[in-house]
Scaffold this active site. Structure first.
Site, mmCIF file in Angstrom:
data_model
loop_
_atom_site.group_PDB
_atom_site.id
_atom_site.type_symbol
_atom_site.label_atom_id
_atom_site.label_comp_id
_atom_site.label_asym_id
_atom_site.label_seq_id
_atom_site.Cartn_x
_atom_site.Cartn_y
_atom_site.Cartn_z
ATOM 1 N N CYS A 121 22.316 -42.281 -36.023
ATOM 2 C CA CYS A 121 22.545 -42.324 -34.565
ATOM 3 C C CYS A 121 22.067 -43.645 -33.978
ATOM 4 O O CYS A 121 21.552 -43.682 -32.853
ATOM 5 C CB CYS A 121 21.864 -41.155 -33.844
ATOM 6 S SG CYS A 121 22.543 -39.571 -34.295
ATOM 7 N N HIS A 126 18.354 -45.551 -30.330
ATOM 8 C CA HIS A 126 19.114 -44.367 -30.745
ATOM 9 C C HIS A 126 20.261 -44.183 -29.747
ATOM 10 O O HIS A 126 20.127 -44.555 -28.578
ATOM 11 C CB HIS A 126 18.158 -43.169 -30.700
ATOM 12 C CG HIS A 126 18.702 -41.885 -31.218
ATOM 13 N ND1 HIS A 126 19.546 -41.071 -30.489
ATOM 14 C CD2 HIS A 126 18.515 -41.248 -32.400
ATOM 15 C CE1 HIS A 126 19.834 -39.991 -31.197
ATOM 16 N NE2 HIS A 126 19.230 -40.069 -32.365
ATOM 17 N N ASP A 128 11.555 -44.211 -24.703
ATOM 18 C CA ASP A 128 11.982 -43.128 -25.593
ATOM 19 C C ASP A 128 10.878 -42.939 -26.636
ATOM 20 O O ASP A 128 10.726 -43.734 -27.558
ATOM 21 C CB ASP A 128 13.310 -43.528 -26.252
ATOM 22 C CG ASP A 128 13.760 -42.537 -27.319
ATOM 23 O OD1 ASP A 128 12.975 -41.620 -27.643
ATOM 24 O OD2 ASP A 128 14.871 -42.697 -27.829
#
Ligand code: PMP
Length: 412
Positions: free
Chosen positions: A370, A129, A206
């Site tokens: 994104c 992302h 993440d």
């Protein structure tokens, strides 16, 4: 109760816990298929936050009066609950931030600027992302570091051989997603950290798309940082978590200065508070921490094994139903996936698809999600994506299938 194929019991009425789902959009029942962007909130979370504002609100840490003490205890309890949820060693390792994006920016700013020098290298993957790309690019530009990118296999899995070959004596950090927000691919984080640690390189994970779908144990993963947002796991917007191993966090300088993050302030010099306060300048998102606590309670009351079984069964159903639609193409066919399906349909632009589906009350997402480098690497201008949550049902998939046939008809 319904008995799923793994023999795990899951309440059938979970949908009813989410008031927002009980509405019509353009005269049709809402079918919400965008949980990867943000999940909806159960009543338990909304009520916990309302109760706090109606009974317990005051600023934390500063007051010697009852309300402030109550708010402080609730905020501390939320941190302890997060510690338990991801099995951190200590609550001092849980830093509250605004979300995944802020957590990565904190790591890049504090860890990155204090540890990286010109010529150093950061490894990321092509499926990241933007939140796990741009802060590292900004850091790289400011210190003169370089970014190396792990490519993907045609299945949408990481090319692990290539990953292992990217290390050099100048590698300083690996920043990698636990689960892709486009492909749904779940990356083998334990292997990734083992390889990085063999080179004495720390790993930031993440976890934005993993925490709502998988049991996460940061000690078992042995990652050095783990970051996520509450709003994707049935909690409120405005709060997220940076987990870091205590020794790392202790050596990192603060990134924002202000109230609450200090031990002593004078014009001749300031000393900083111990963890976690050192990284939490200013009044925090107190109600949001309480909402996050309630979201974790909600998830754990249902149980992660039941959630995972429910989503796996729904994914299997969706793959069969969607795969039957002529012209439907799945993007990302990794074996290990969370409840995310990216796709194209004939050569229909995903934005047109999304707009037409919305007229039938069906919310999907279309675009680059994104993750421009990933979508560009697929040779596509945009893709459509549906994503599931705890409340998603077969009926949602049925509505989507019907909607996609209607899209084909309109645009034929
Ligand atoms: N990483 C991933 C994998 C995501 O899916 C998202 C949200 N789409 C983010 C980071 C950014 O999260 P937030 O906007 O909550 O900071």
């Amino acid at each position: 109760m319904c008995v799923l194929q793994w023999g795990i019991r899951m309440r059938l009425d979970i949908h009813k816990d989410f008031p927002i789902l009980d509405q019509n959009i353009h005269g049709r029942p809402l079918v919400y298929l965008d949980s990867a962007a943000s999940s909806q909130k159960p009543k338990a979370v909304i009520e916990a936050m309302t109760h706090y504002y109606e009974h317990d609100h005051a600023n934390i840490h500063r007051g010697i009066y009852t309300l402030s003490e109550r708010a402080t205890v609730l905020h501390d309890q939320a941190r302890d609950r997060v510690k338990q949820f991801i099995n951190a060693k200590s609550s001092a390792e849980i830093i509250f931030v605004r979300g995944t994006t802020e957590a990565i920016n904190l790591a890049a700013h504090s860890y990155g600027r204090s540890q990286l020098r010109a010529g150093d290298e950061i490894i990321v993957s092509v499926m990241e992302h933007h939140a796990n790309i741009v802060p590292w690019q900004m850091l790289a530009a400011s210190v003169g570091a370089h970014i190396k990118v792990i490519p993907l296999l045609p299945t949408g899995d990481l090319d692990m051989e290539n990953y292992a070959s990217l290390f050099s004596p100048r590698t300083r950090l690996v920043a990698i997603t636990h689960a892709s927000n486009v492909l749904g691919t779940v990356n083998p984080i334990k292997k990734i950290t083992a390889i990085a640690h063999a080179h004495h390189v720390p790993v930031l994970v993440d976890g934005a798309q993993a925490v709502p779908h998988l049991s996460v144990d940061v000690q078992d993963l042995d990652c050095d940082f783990y970051v996520f947002s509450a709003h994707k796991m049935y909690g409120p917007t405005g709060i997220g978590v940076l987990y870091g191993k205590q020794a790392l966090l202790e050596n990192m300088p603060p990134w924002q200065g202000g109230g609450d993050m200090i031990a002593q302030v004078s014009f001749s010099g300031t000393t900083y508070a111990p963890l976690p306060a050192k990284f939490e300048a200013g009044t925090p998102a107190i109600a949001e921490a309480i909402g996050l606590h309630a979201a974790i309670d909600y998830i754990e009351t249902i149980g992660m094994p039941a959630i995972m079984a429910h989503e796996a069964a729904l994914m299997a159903y969706a793959k069969t139903r969607l795969g039957d639609i002529p012209g439907f193409r799945f993007i990302g066919m990794a074996k290990e996936k969370v409840g995310v399906i990216a796709f194209t349909l004939d050569d229909i632009h995903p934005h047109d698809m999304g707009t037409i589906l919305d007229r039938s009350g069906i919310a999907i997402r279309a675009g680059h999600h994104c993750a421009m480098p990933l979508v560009m690497s697929l040779g596509l201008p945009a893709v459509a994506r549906v994503s599931f949550g705890i409340y998603s049902r077969r009926a949602d998939v049925d509505a989507l299938v019907k909607g996609l046939y209607a899209v084909k008809k309109v645009l034929a």
